[in-house]
Design an enzyme around this catalytic site. Structure first.
Site, short mmCIF file in Angstrom:
data_model
loop_
_atom_site.label_atom_id
_atom_site.label_comp_id
_atom_site.label_asym_id
_atom_site.label_seq_id
_atom_site.Cartn_x
_atom_site.Cartn_y
_atom_site.Cartn_z
N LYS A 22 18.90 -4.74 -8.61
CA LYS A 22 18.78 -4.99 -10.23
C LYS A 22 18.09 -4.73 -10.52
CE LYS A 22 19.73 -9.30 -12.22
NZ LYS A 22 19.09 -9.24 -13.17
N ASN A 23 16.53 -5.52 -10.49
CA ASN A 23 15.71 -5.47 -11.08
C ASN A 23 14.68 -4.36 -11.22
OD1 ASN A 23 16.51 -8.07 -12.31
ND2 ASN A 23 15.57 -9.30 -10.65
N ARG A 92 19.31 -9.23 -22.38
CA ARG A 92 17.93 -9.93 -22.09
C ARG A 92 16.88 -8.77 -21.50
NH1 ARG A 92 13.61 -12.27 -22.89
NH2 ARG A 92 11.96 -12.39 -21.13
N CYS A 116 17.11 -17.65 -22.10
CA CYS A 116 18.40 -17.96 -21.82
C CYS A 116 18.77 -18.80 -21.10
CB CYS A 116 18.16 -16.56 -20.67
SG CYS A 116 17.46 -17.07 -19.89
N ARG A 121 12.58 -18.04 -22.90
CA ARG A 121 12.13 -16.64 -22.91
C ARG A 121 10.93 -15.77 -23.25
NH1 ARG A 121 15.36 -15.07 -18.30
NH2 ARG A 121 13.62 -13.15 -17.93
N PRO A 122 9.56 -16.05 -24.03
CA PRO A 122 8.73 -15.38 -25.21
C PRO A 122 8.72 -13.69 -24.45
CG PRO A 122 7.68 -16.99 -24.14
CD PRO A 122 9.10 -17.04 -23.45
N ILE A 123 8.39 -13.22 -25.76
CA ILE A 123 8.30 -11.70 -25.07
C ILE A 123 6.58 -11.37 -26.36
CG2 ILE A 123 10.49 -10.74 -24.97
CD1 ILE A 123 9.59 -9.24 -28.01
N ASP A 124 5.72 -12.56 -26.03
CA ASP A 124 4.43 -12.24 -26.64
C ASP A 124 3.94 -11.49 -25.85
OD1 ASP A 124 4.75 -13.93 -25.29
OD2 ASP A 124 2.43 -14.65 -24.82
N LEU A 125 3.74 -11.28 -24.63
CA LEU A 125 2.23 -10.42 -23.77
C LEU A 125 3.48 -9.15 -24.02
CD1 LEU A 125 2.72 -12.74 -20.48
CD2 LEU A 125 0.86 -12.61 -22.43
N ASP A 305 13.40 -16.07 -7.67
CA ASP A 305 14.97 -15.52 -7.78
C ASP A 305 15.44 -16.14 -7.09
OD1 ASP A 305 14.63 -12.61 -10.20
OD2 ASP A 305 14.69 -14.39 -10.30
N ARG A 397 26.46 -10.89 -12.87
CA ARG A 397 25.51 -9.94 -13.27
C ARG A 397 24.55 -9.36 -12.52
NH1 ARG A 397 21.64 -13.69 -16.97
NH2 ARG A 397 20.76 -11.52 -16.37
C1 EPZ Z 1 11.77 -10.52 -14.70
O1 EPZ Z 1 11.99 -11.45 -16.05
C2 EPZ Z 1 13.14 -11.02 -14.28
N1 EPZ Z 1 14.62 -9.55 -14.41
C3 EPZ Z 1 13.58 -12.07 -13.69
O2 EPZ Z 1 14.62 -12.05 -12.46
C4 EPZ Z 1 13.30 -12.26 -12.64
O3 EPZ Z 1 13.03 -14.03 -12.51
C5 EPZ Z 1 11.05 -12.43 -13.89
O4 EPZ Z 1 10.91 -10.83 -13.08
C6 EPZ Z 1 10.26 -13.09 -12.83
O5 EPZ Z 1 9.74 -12.19 -11.77
C7 EPZ Z 1 13.94 -8.24 -14.39
O6 EPZ Z 1 13.41 -7.49 -14.08
C8 EPZ Z 1 15.16 -7.68 -15.32
P1 EPZ Z 1 8.12 -12.23 -16.92
P2 EPZ Z 1 10.90 -11.18 -16.69
O7 EPZ Z 1 8.36 -11.98 -17.85
O8 EPZ Z 1 10.63 -10.17 -16.69
C9 EPZ Z 1 6.88 -15.76 -19.08
C10 EPZ Z 1 17.24 -12.63 -12.11
O9 EPZ Z 1 17.30 -13.46 -12.02
N2 EPZ Z 1 6.79 -15.41 -20.26
O10 EPZ Z 1 7.35 -12.27 -14.94
O11 EPZ Z 1 11.39 -11.75 -17.90
C11 EPZ Z 1 8.13 -16.52 -19.24
O12 EPZ Z 1 8.42 -17.32 -20.53
C12 EPZ Z 1 16.04 -12.19 -13.44
O13 EPZ Z 1 17.63 -11.26 -11.51
C13 EPZ Z 1 5.67 -15.22 -21.30
O14 EPZ Z 1 4.88 -16.29 -21.36
O15 EPZ Z 1 10.13 -12.65 -16.31
C14 EPZ Z 1 7.95 -16.80 -17.34
O16 EPZ Z 1 8.29 -18.43 -17.63
C15 EPZ Z 1 15.88 -13.79 -13.89
N3 EPZ Z 1 5.69 -13.78 -22.06
C16 EPZ Z 1 7.14 -15.84 -17.32
O17 EPZ Z 1 6.36 -15.43 -18.02
C17 EPZ Z 1 6.08 -13.08 -22.54
O18 EPZ Z 1 5.74 -12.41 -23.56
C18 EPZ Z 1 7.92 -14.87 -15.89
O19 EPZ Z 1 8.60 -14.37 -17.11
C19 EPZ Z 1 6.57 -12.23 -21.06
C20 EPZ Z 1 7.00 -13.95 -20.04
#
Ligand code: EPZ
Length: 418
Positions: A22-23, A92, A116, A121-125, A305, A397
Protein backbone atom coordinates in the site's frame (compact mmCIF):
# COMPACT_ATOMS: atom_id res chain seq x y z
CA UNK A 1 -19.90 0.09 10.89
CA UNK A 2 -18.82 -3.33 9.58
CA UNK A 3 -16.73 -5.82 11.48
CA UNK A 4 -15.56 -9.35 12.09
CA UNK A 5 -16.88 -12.25 14.19
CA UNK A 6 -14.01 -14.47 15.32
CA UNK A 7 -13.97 -17.73 17.26
CA UNK A 8 -10.54 -18.13 18.79
CA UNK A 9 -8.41 -21.18 19.46
CA UNK A 10 -7.56 -22.39 15.96
CA UNK A 11 -3.89 -22.67 14.95
CA UNK A 12 -3.18 -21.08 11.57
CA UNK A 13 -1.40 -23.25 9.04
CA UNK A 14 -0.71 -23.31 5.30
CA UNK A 15 0.70 -20.96 2.71
CA UNK A 16 -0.27 -17.38 1.85
CA UNK A 17 1.08 -14.91 -0.73
CA UNK A 18 1.50 -11.22 0.10
CA UNK A 19 0.09 -8.47 -2.12
CA UNK A 20 1.80 -5.31 -3.36
CA UNK A 21 2.63 -2.65 -0.76
CA UNK A 22 0.00 0.00 0.00
CA UNK A 23 2.66 2.51 1.05
CA UNK A 24 4.57 2.02 -2.18
CA UNK A 25 1.48 2.10 -4.38
CA UNK A 26 0.06 5.36 -3.00
CA UNK A 27 3.06 7.61 -3.86
CA UNK A 28 3.48 5.74 -7.17
CA UNK A 29 -0.16 6.52 -8.03
CA UNK A 30 0.52 10.13 -7.07
CA UNK A 31 3.60 10.21 -9.32
CA UNK A 32 1.57 8.88 -12.27
CA UNK A 33 0.18 12.38 -12.91
CA UNK A 34 3.72 13.50 -13.82
CA UNK A 35 3.47 11.50 -17.03
CA UNK A 36 1.31 12.06 -20.12
CA UNK A 37 2.02 8.59 -21.51
CA UNK A 38 0.35 5.30 -20.57
CA UNK A 39 1.41 3.70 -17.29
CA UNK A 40 0.81 0.05 -16.30
CA UNK A 41 1.20 -0.89 -12.63
CA UNK A 42 1.08 -4.52 -11.47
CA UNK A 43 0.43 -6.02 -7.97
CA UNK A 44 -1.93 -3.22 -6.93
CA UNK A 45 -3.91 -4.56 -3.96
CA UNK A 46 -7.67 -4.01 -3.99
CA UNK A 47 -7.77 -1.87 -0.81
CA UNK A 48 -9.79 1.26 -0.07
CA UNK A 49 -6.78 3.59 0.27
CA UNK A 50 -5.82 2.67 -3.30
CA UNK A 51 -9.41 3.08 -4.54
CA UNK A 52 -9.56 6.52 -2.92
CA UNK A 53 -6.29 7.52 -4.57
CA UNK A 54 -7.65 6.31 -7.92
CA UNK A 55 -10.74 8.48 -7.31
CA UNK A 56 -8.43 11.45 -6.75
CA UNK A 57 -6.60 10.80 -10.04
CA UNK A 58 -9.92 10.58 -11.88
CA UNK A 59 -11.09 13.81 -10.23
CA UNK A 60 -7.95 15.50 -11.59
CA UNK A 61 -8.77 14.27 -15.12
CA UNK A 62 -6.81 11.03 -15.37
CA UNK A 63 -8.23 7.81 -16.71
CA UNK A 64 -7.59 4.75 -14.53
CA UNK A 65 -8.68 1.22 -15.44
CA UNK A 66 -8.37 -1.71 -13.04
CA UNK A 67 -7.83 -5.16 -14.57
CA UNK A 68 -7.55 -7.46 -11.54
CA UNK A 69 -4.48 -6.27 -9.65
CA UNK A 70 -3.16 -4.33 -12.65
CA UNK A 71 -3.92 -0.62 -13.15
CA UNK A 72 -3.68 1.12 -16.52
CA UNK A 73 -3.36 4.88 -16.07
CA UNK A 74 -3.47 7.63 -18.71
CA UNK A 75 -2.85 11.08 -17.26
CA UNK A 76 -2.52 12.82 -20.64
CA UNK A 77 -5.84 14.60 -20.09
CA UNK A 78 -5.19 15.55 -16.46
CA UNK A 79 -6.56 19.08 -16.17
CA UNK A 80 -6.99 20.10 -12.54
CA UNK A 81 -4.66 21.07 -9.74
CA UNK A 82 -7.25 21.69 -7.02
CA UNK A 83 -7.80 18.86 -4.56
CA UNK A 84 -11.49 18.76 -3.63
CA UNK A 85 -11.85 19.23 0.17
CA UNK A 86 -14.20 16.28 0.58
CA UNK A 87 -11.54 13.96 -0.83
CA UNK A 88 -8.52 15.29 1.04
CA UNK A 89 -10.50 14.91 4.27
CA UNK A 90 -11.35 11.35 3.28
CA UNK A 91 -7.81 10.16 2.71
CA UNK A 92 -4.73 11.57 4.35
CA UNK A 93 -2.49 10.31 1.59
CA UNK A 94 -4.04 12.89 -0.77
CA UNK A 95 -1.23 15.10 0.57
CA UNK A 96 1.16 12.78 -1.31
CA UNK A 97 -0.29 14.35 -4.49
CA UNK A 98 1.02 17.82 -3.62
CA UNK A 99 4.50 17.31 -5.05
CA UNK A 100 3.39 15.54 -8.21
CA UNK A 101 0.54 17.99 -8.97
CA UNK A 102 3.07 20.81 -8.62
CA UNK A 103 5.46 18.87 -10.85
CA UNK A 104 2.81 18.51 -13.54
CA UNK A 105 0.94 21.83 -13.38
CA UNK A 106 3.41 24.06 -11.50
CA UNK A 107 0.35 24.89 -9.41
CA UNK A 108 -1.56 23.15 -6.57
CA UNK A 109 -4.46 24.10 -4.31
CA UNK A 110 -5.09 21.63 -1.45
CA UNK A 111 -6.85 21.71 1.88
CA UNK A 112 -5.05 20.62 5.03
CA UNK A 113 -5.34 16.82 5.37
CA UNK A 114 -5.72 17.21 9.15
CA UNK A 115 -4.81 14.70 11.82
CA UNK A 116 -5.96 11.11 11.82
CA UNK A 117 -6.59 8.21 14.15
CA UNK A 118 -2.96 7.81 15.17
CA UNK A 119 -2.24 11.36 16.12
CA UNK A 120 -1.42 14.81 14.88
CA UNK A 121 -0.06 14.61 11.33
CA UNK A 122 1.62 17.96 10.55
CA UNK A 123 2.96 18.67 7.06
CA UNK A 124 5.49 21.38 7.96
CA UNK A 125 8.39 19.28 6.61
CA UNK A 126 6.56 18.84 3.29
CA UNK A 127 5.91 22.58 2.92
CA UNK A 128 9.38 23.67 4.10
CA UNK A 129 10.96 21.33 1.55
CA UNK A 130 8.79 22.65 -1.29
CA UNK A 131 9.60 26.26 -0.30
CA UNK A 132 13.32 25.38 -0.62
CA UNK A 133 12.50 24.43 -4.25
CA UNK A 134 11.25 28.01 -4.67
CA UNK A 135 7.57 27.06 -4.44
CA UNK A 136 5.48 30.00 -3.21
CA UNK A 137 2.92 28.84 -0.64
CA UNK A 138 -0.02 30.76 0.80
CA UNK A 139 -1.88 29.13 3.68
CA UNK A 140 -5.25 30.67 4.46
CA UNK A 141 -8.80 29.62 5.26
CA UNK A 142 -7.66 26.00 5.50
CA UNK A 143 -6.26 26.05 1.98
CA UNK A 144 -2.66 25.52 0.89
CA UNK A 145 -2.16 27.48 -2.32
CA UNK A 146 1.12 26.65 -4.13
CA UNK A 147 2.81 28.33 -7.11
CA UNK A 148 5.72 26.38 -8.62
CA UNK A 149 6.19 28.14 -11.96
CA UNK A 150 9.85 28.81 -11.15
CA UNK A 151 10.94 25.72 -9.19
CA UNK A 152 14.70 25.48 -8.83
CA UNK A 153 16.83 22.58 -7.59
CA UNK A 154 17.99 22.93 -3.98
CA UNK A 155 19.72 21.15 -1.11
CA UNK A 156 17.06 20.22 1.47
CA UNK A 157 17.90 18.88 4.92
CA UNK A 158 14.86 17.31 6.64
CA UNK A 159 14.65 17.86 10.41
CA UNK A 160 13.05 14.41 10.62
CA UNK A 161 13.20 11.56 8.04
CA UNK A 162 9.55 11.92 7.10
CA UNK A 163 8.37 9.35 4.52
CA UNK A 164 5.72 11.58 2.97
CA UNK A 165 7.87 14.69 2.94
CA UNK A 166 10.72 12.79 1.24
CA UNK A 167 8.31 11.50 -1.42
CA UNK A 168 6.57 14.82 -2.03
CA UNK A 169 9.89 16.63 -2.45
CA UNK A 170 11.14 13.92 -4.84
CA UNK A 171 8.02 14.28 -7.01
CA UNK A 172 8.27 18.06 -7.18
CA UNK A 173 12.06 18.19 -7.64
CA UNK A 174 11.97 16.15 -10.86
CA UNK A 175 10.18 19.15 -12.42
CA UNK A 176 12.53 21.81 -11.03
CA UNK A 177 15.27 23.54 -13.04
CA UNK A 178 18.57 22.12 -11.78
CA UNK A 179 19.46 19.33 -9.39
CA UNK A 180 18.28 18.71 -5.81
CA UNK A 181 19.60 16.74 -2.85
CA UNK A 182 17.49 15.60 0.12
CA UNK A 183 19.56 15.03 3.28
CA UNK A 184 18.19 13.02 6.23
CA UNK A 185 15.71 11.50 3.78
CA UNK A 186 13.48 8.62 4.91
CA UNK A 187 15.02 5.25 4.01
CA UNK A 188 11.91 3.06 3.78
CA UNK A 189 11.81 0.45 0.95
CA UNK A 190 8.74 2.25 -0.43
CA UNK A 191 10.96 5.26 -1.18
CA UNK A 192 13.24 3.00 -3.23
CA UNK A 193 10.21 1.72 -5.13
CA UNK A 194 9.14 5.30 -5.88
CA UNK A 195 12.66 6.06 -7.14
CA UNK A 196 12.52 3.03 -9.45
CA UNK A 197 9.15 4.20 -10.76
CA UNK A 198 10.30 7.80 -11.34
CA UNK A 199 13.33 6.50 -13.27
CA UNK A 200 11.06 4.22 -15.32
CA UNK A 201 9.06 7.36 -16.19
CA UNK A 202 12.25 8.91 -17.58
CA UNK A 203 13.46 10.97 -14.62
CA UNK A 204 16.81 10.61 -12.89
CA UNK A 205 16.74 9.91 -9.16
CA UNK A 206 19.34 8.08 -7.07
CA UNK A 207 20.18 7.30 -3.45
CA UNK A 208 16.73 6.20 -2.25
CA UNK A 209 17.11 3.77 0.65
CA UNK A 210 19.92 5.91 2.03
CA UNK A 211 19.65 9.22 3.89
CA UNK A 212 20.74 11.16 0.79
CA UNK A 213 18.49 11.22 -2.28
CA UNK A 214 19.67 13.02 -5.45
CA UNK A 215 17.18 14.24 -8.07
CA UNK A 216 18.06 15.67 -11.46
CA UNK A 217 15.56 18.30 -12.60
CA UNK A 218 13.77 17.65 -15.89
CA UNK A 219 13.44 14.55 -18.00
CA UNK A 220 11.47 13.31 -20.96
CA UNK A 221 8.66 11.06 -19.78
CA UNK A 222 7.78 7.84 -21.54
CA UNK A 223 5.39 4.87 -21.28
CA UNK A 224 6.17 2.93 -18.12
CA UNK A 225 5.36 -0.46 -16.59
CA UNK A 226 6.00 -1.20 -12.91
CA UNK A 227 5.44 -3.97 -10.37
CA UNK A 228 4.91 -2.77 -6.79
CA UNK A 229 7.15 -4.29 -4.10
CA UNK A 230 5.51 -6.73 -1.66
CA UNK A 231 3.82 -5.28 1.40
CA UNK A 232 6.21 -5.78 4.32
CA UNK A 233 3.55 -4.79 6.86
CA UNK A 234 0.96 -7.26 5.53
CA UNK A 235 3.69 -9.95 5.62
CA UNK A 236 4.56 -9.04 9.22
CA UNK A 237 0.89 -9.02 10.21
CA UNK A 238 0.30 -12.52 8.81
CA UNK A 239 3.39 -13.80 10.63
CA UNK A 240 2.06 -12.28 13.87
CA UNK A 241 -1.28 -14.04 13.33
CA UNK A 242 0.59 -17.35 12.98
CA UNK A 243 2.73 -16.57 16.05
CA UNK A 244 -0.37 -15.77 18.15
CA UNK A 245 -2.10 -19.07 17.35
CA UNK A 246 0.71 -21.64 17.78
CA UNK A 247 0.64 -21.77 13.98
CA UNK A 248 2.89 -23.02 11.21
CA UNK A 249 2.60 -20.73 8.20
CA UNK A 250 4.59 -20.13 5.00
CA UNK A 251 4.37 -16.55 3.72
CA UNK A 252 5.40 -16.09 0.06
CA UNK A 253 6.05 -13.09 -2.22
CA UNK A 254 7.79 -11.21 0.54
CA UNK A 255 11.14 -9.39 0.48
CA UNK A 256 12.67 -10.79 3.67
CA UNK A 257 15.30 -8.04 3.58
CA UNK A 258 12.50 -5.59 4.35
CA UNK A 259 11.25 -7.43 7.45
CA UNK A 260 14.49 -8.58 9.08
CA UNK A 261 13.89 -6.73 12.36
CA UNK A 262 10.31 -8.03 12.61
CA UNK A 263 11.65 -11.55 12.07
CA UNK A 264 14.31 -11.10 14.73
CA UNK A 265 11.71 -9.88 17.26
CA UNK A 266 9.43 -12.84 16.48
CA UNK A 267 12.42 -15.12 16.93
CA UNK A 268 13.13 -13.42 20.29
CA UNK A 269 9.57 -14.38 21.27
CA UNK A 270 10.38 -18.04 20.59
CA UNK A 271 9.19 -18.47 16.99
CA UNK A 272 11.17 -20.77 14.71
CA UNK A 273 11.82 -18.72 11.56
CA UNK A 274 13.22 -20.05 8.29
CA UNK A 275 13.64 -17.25 5.80
CA UNK A 276 14.71 -17.36 2.17
CA UNK A 277 14.91 -14.34 -0.16
CA UNK A 278 11.17 -14.19 -0.88
CA UNK A 279 9.53 -16.65 1.53
CA UNK A 280 9.34 -17.05 5.32
CA UNK A 281 8.15 -20.04 7.28
CA UNK A 282 7.17 -19.38 10.89
CA UNK A 283 6.53 -22.12 13.44
CA UNK A 284 5.17 -20.71 16.68
CA UNK A 285 6.00 -22.01 20.17
CA UNK A 286 3.40 -23.35 22.59
CA UNK A 287 3.71 -20.05 24.45
CA UNK A 288 5.43 -16.86 23.22
CA UNK A 289 8.19 -15.30 25.27
CA UNK A 290 7.99 -11.61 26.26
CA UNK A 291 9.99 -8.87 24.48
CA UNK A 292 12.19 -7.00 26.94
CA UNK A 293 12.03 -3.76 24.94
CA UNK A 294 10.55 -2.88 21.55
CA UNK A 295 11.06 0.68 20.24
CA UNK A 296 9.54 1.93 16.97
CA UNK A 297 11.88 4.02 14.81
CA UNK A 298 12.19 5.20 11.20
CA UNK A 299 13.42 2.49 8.83
CA UNK A 300 15.58 0.41 9.25
CA UNK A 301 14.39 0.59 12.88
CA UNK A 302 11.34 -1.36 14.02
CA UNK A 303 8.34 -0.21 11.96
CA UNK A 304 5.62 1.74 13.77
CA UNK A 305 3.11 0.03 11.44
CA UNK A 306 3.93 -3.29 13.15
CA UNK A 307 3.65 -1.96 16.72
CA UNK A 308 -0.01 -2.80 17.34
CA UNK A 309 0.36 -6.35 16.02
CA UNK A 310 3.37 -7.03 18.26
CA UNK A 311 1.45 -5.41 21.13
CA UNK A 312 -1.24 -8.08 20.76
CA UNK A 313 1.41 -10.83 20.88
CA UNK A 314 2.95 -9.35 24.03
CA UNK A 315 -0.50 -9.47 25.67
CA UNK A 316 -0.30 -13.29 25.76
CA UNK A 317 3.47 -13.73 26.07
CA UNK A 318 5.17 -15.26 29.12
CA UNK A 319 6.55 -12.30 31.09
CA UNK A 320 6.45 -8.51 30.91
CA UNK A 321 7.20 -6.62 27.68
CA UNK A 322 7.88 -2.91 27.16
CA UNK A 323 6.90 -1.13 23.93
CA UNK A 324 7.88 2.47 23.16
CA UNK A 325 6.13 4.24 20.24
CA UNK A 326 8.60 6.90 19.10
CA UNK A 327 7.06 7.80 15.72
CA UNK A 328 3.43 8.82 16.35
CA UNK A 329 1.99 10.57 19.37
CA UNK A 330 -1.22 8.61 19.77
CA UNK A 331 -0.82 5.08 18.51
CA UNK A 332 -1.89 2.96 21.53
CA UNK A 333 -5.67 3.10 21.06
CA UNK A 334 -5.74 -0.70 20.74
CA UNK A 335 -4.61 -1.01 24.39
CA UNK A 336 -8.02 -0.13 25.86
CA UNK A 337 -9.67 -2.66 23.55
CA UNK A 338 -7.23 -5.42 24.50
CA UNK A 339 -7.97 -4.69 28.17
CA UNK A 340 -11.59 -5.68 27.49
CA UNK A 341 -10.12 -9.14 26.73
CA UNK A 342 -8.27 -9.27 30.04
CA UNK A 343 -4.90 -7.95 28.85
CA UNK A 344 -2.73 -6.49 31.62
CA UNK A 345 -1.41 -3.18 30.26
CA UNK A 346 -0.02 0.00 31.80
CA UNK A 347 0.39 3.04 29.54
CA UNK A 348 2.48 6.11 30.28
CA UNK A 349 2.91 8.65 27.44
CA UNK A 350 4.59 6.75 24.61
CA UNK A 351 5.45 3.69 26.72
CA UNK A 352 3.36 0.55 27.25
CA UNK A 353 4.20 -2.06 29.89
CA UNK A 354 2.43 -5.33 29.05
CA UNK A 355 2.31 -8.28 31.46
CA UNK A 356 1.35 -11.30 29.39
CA UNK A 357 -1.63 -13.39 30.47
CA UNK A 358 -2.15 -17.12 29.78
CA UNK A 359 -5.31 -16.56 27.75
CA UNK A 360 -7.28 -13.58 26.52
CA UNK A 361 -11.07 -13.77 26.77
CA UNK A 362 -13.18 -13.15 23.69
CA UNK A 363 -14.83 -9.70 23.78
CA UNK A 364 -16.53 -7.02 21.69
CA UNK A 365 -13.97 -4.45 20.55
CA UNK A 366 -13.68 -1.35 18.37
CA UNK A 367 -10.89 -0.62 15.89
CA UNK A 368 -9.69 3.00 15.89
CA UNK A 369 -7.13 2.76 13.09
CA UNK A 370 -5.83 0.45 10.38
CA UNK A 371 -3.06 -1.45 12.16
CA UNK A 372 -4.84 -1.40 15.53
CA UNK A 373 -7.80 -3.10 13.84
CA UNK A 374 -5.55 -5.85 12.49
CA UNK A 375 -4.07 -6.27 15.99
CA UNK A 376 -7.54 -6.74 17.54
CA UNK A 377 -8.34 -9.44 14.97
CA UNK A 378 -5.08 -11.21 15.88
CA UNK A 379 -6.07 -11.04 19.56
CA UNK A 380 -9.47 -12.52 18.69
CA UNK A 381 -7.79 -15.42 16.88
CA UNK A 382 -5.97 -16.52 20.04
CA UNK A 383 -8.64 -15.66 22.63
CA UNK A 384 -10.98 -18.06 24.37
CA UNK A 385 -14.40 -18.00 22.75
CA UNK A 386 -16.03 -15.48 20.47
CA UNK A 387 -14.88 -11.94 19.70
CA UNK A 388 -16.49 -9.19 17.65
CA UNK A 389 -14.25 -6.46 16.20
CA UNK A 390 -16.13 -3.42 14.85
CA UNK A 391 -14.43 -1.13 12.32
CA UNK A 392 -13.47 -3.40 9.42
CA UNK A 393 -13.51 -0.23 7.29
CA UNK A 394 -10.18 0.69 8.89
CA UNK A 395 -8.68 -2.72 8.12
CA UNK A 396 -9.96 -2.64 4.52
CA UNK A 397 -7.79 0.44 3.98
CA UNK A 398 -4.61 -1.64 4.01
CA UNK A 399 -5.50 -5.35 3.85
CA UNK A 400 -7.03 -7.00 0.78
CA UNK A 401 -9.95 -9.11 2.17
CA UNK A 402 -8.16 -9.74 5.48
CA UNK A 403 -10.81 -12.24 6.58
CA UNK A 404 -10.22 -14.37 3.46
CA UNK A 405 -6.46 -14.39 4.01
CA UNK A 406 -6.90 -15.59 7.60
CA UNK A 407 -9.74 -17.96 6.72
CA UNK A 408 -7.54 -19.61 4.08
CA UNK A 409 -5.07 -20.36 6.89
CA UNK A 410 -7.77 -22.01 9.01
CA UNK A 411 -9.07 -19.13 11.12
CA UNK A 412 -12.73 -19.11 12.14
CA UNK A 413 -13.57 -15.54 11.05
CA UNK A 414 -16.53 -13.96 9.27
CA UNK A 415 -16.97 -10.39 8.12
CA UNK A 416 -20.24 -8.49 8.46
CA UNK A 417 -21.11 -5.26 6.65
CA UNK A 418 -22.39 -2.11 8.38
C1 EPZ B 1 3.95 7.07 6.17
O1 EPZ B 1 3.17 8.10 6.74
C2 EPZ B 1 3.03 5.85 6.06
N1 EPZ B 1 1.91 6.16 5.19
C3 EPZ B 1 2.53 5.46 7.45
O2 EPZ B 1 1.76 4.27 7.31
C4 EPZ B 1 3.74 5.14 8.33
O3 EPZ B 1 3.31 4.83 9.64
C5 EPZ B 1 4.68 6.36 8.36
O4 EPZ B 1 5.06 6.72 7.01
C6 EPZ B 1 5.95 6.07 9.15
O5 EPZ B 1 6.62 4.97 8.60
C7 EPZ B 1 2.09 6.11 3.84
O6 EPZ B 1 3.18 5.86 3.36
C8 EPZ B 1 0.88 6.37 3.01
P1 EPZ B 1 5.97 10.43 8.39
P2 EPZ B 1 3.75 9.62 6.81
O7 EPZ B 1 5.87 11.69 7.63
O8 EPZ B 1 4.52 9.92 5.59
C9 EPZ B 1 5.92 13.64 11.83
C10 EPZ B 1 -0.04 2.80 7.67
O9 EPZ B 1 -0.52 2.27 8.68
N2 EPZ B 1 5.88 14.63 10.74
O10 EPZ B 1 7.23 9.60 8.25
O11 EPZ B 1 2.63 10.51 7.16
C11 EPZ B 1 4.60 12.89 11.95
O12 EPZ B 1 3.70 13.62 12.76
C12 EPZ B 1 0.38 4.27 7.70
O13 EPZ B 1 0.17 2.20 6.57
C13 EPZ B 1 6.04 15.99 11.05
O14 EPZ B 1 6.23 16.36 12.20
O15 EPZ B 1 4.73 9.48 8.04
C14 EPZ B 1 4.99 11.59 12.60
O16 EPZ B 1 5.08 11.78 14.00
C15 EPZ B 1 0.12 4.90 9.05
N3 EPZ B 1 5.98 16.91 10.04
C16 EPZ B 1 6.40 11.34 12.05
O17 EPZ B 1 6.85 12.59 11.51
C17 EPZ B 1 5.78 16.54 8.74
O18 EPZ B 1 5.76 17.43 7.85
C18 EPZ B 1 6.43 10.29 10.95
O19 EPZ B 1 5.65 10.74 9.92
C19 EPZ B 1 5.61 15.17 8.45
C20 EPZ B 1 5.67 14.23 9.46
Amino acid sequence: MGGYVITGGRSLSGEIAVSGAKNALLPILAASILNDKEIVIHDCPDISDAENMIEILRTLGCSVKREGNTLVIDASNANAYTMPPNISKKIRSSIFMLGSVLGRFKRARFTYPGGCEIGNRPIDLHLDGLKKLNVRIKEEYGYIDCWGDDMRGASIHLDYPSVGATENIMMAAVAARGDSVIQNAAREPEIEDLERFLNELGFSVSGAGTSTVCIKGGGVTRRAEHTVIPDRIVAGTLLCAAAATRGDVLVTNVDTGHISLTLSKLNEMGCDISARRDTVRLKAPERLRRIKLLETLPYPGFPTDMQAQMFALCSIADGTSVIVENVFDNRFKHAAELKRMGADITLKDRTAVISGVERLMGATMFAHDLRGGAALVIAGLCADGRSVVYGSEYVDRGYERFENMLGALGADIDKFEA
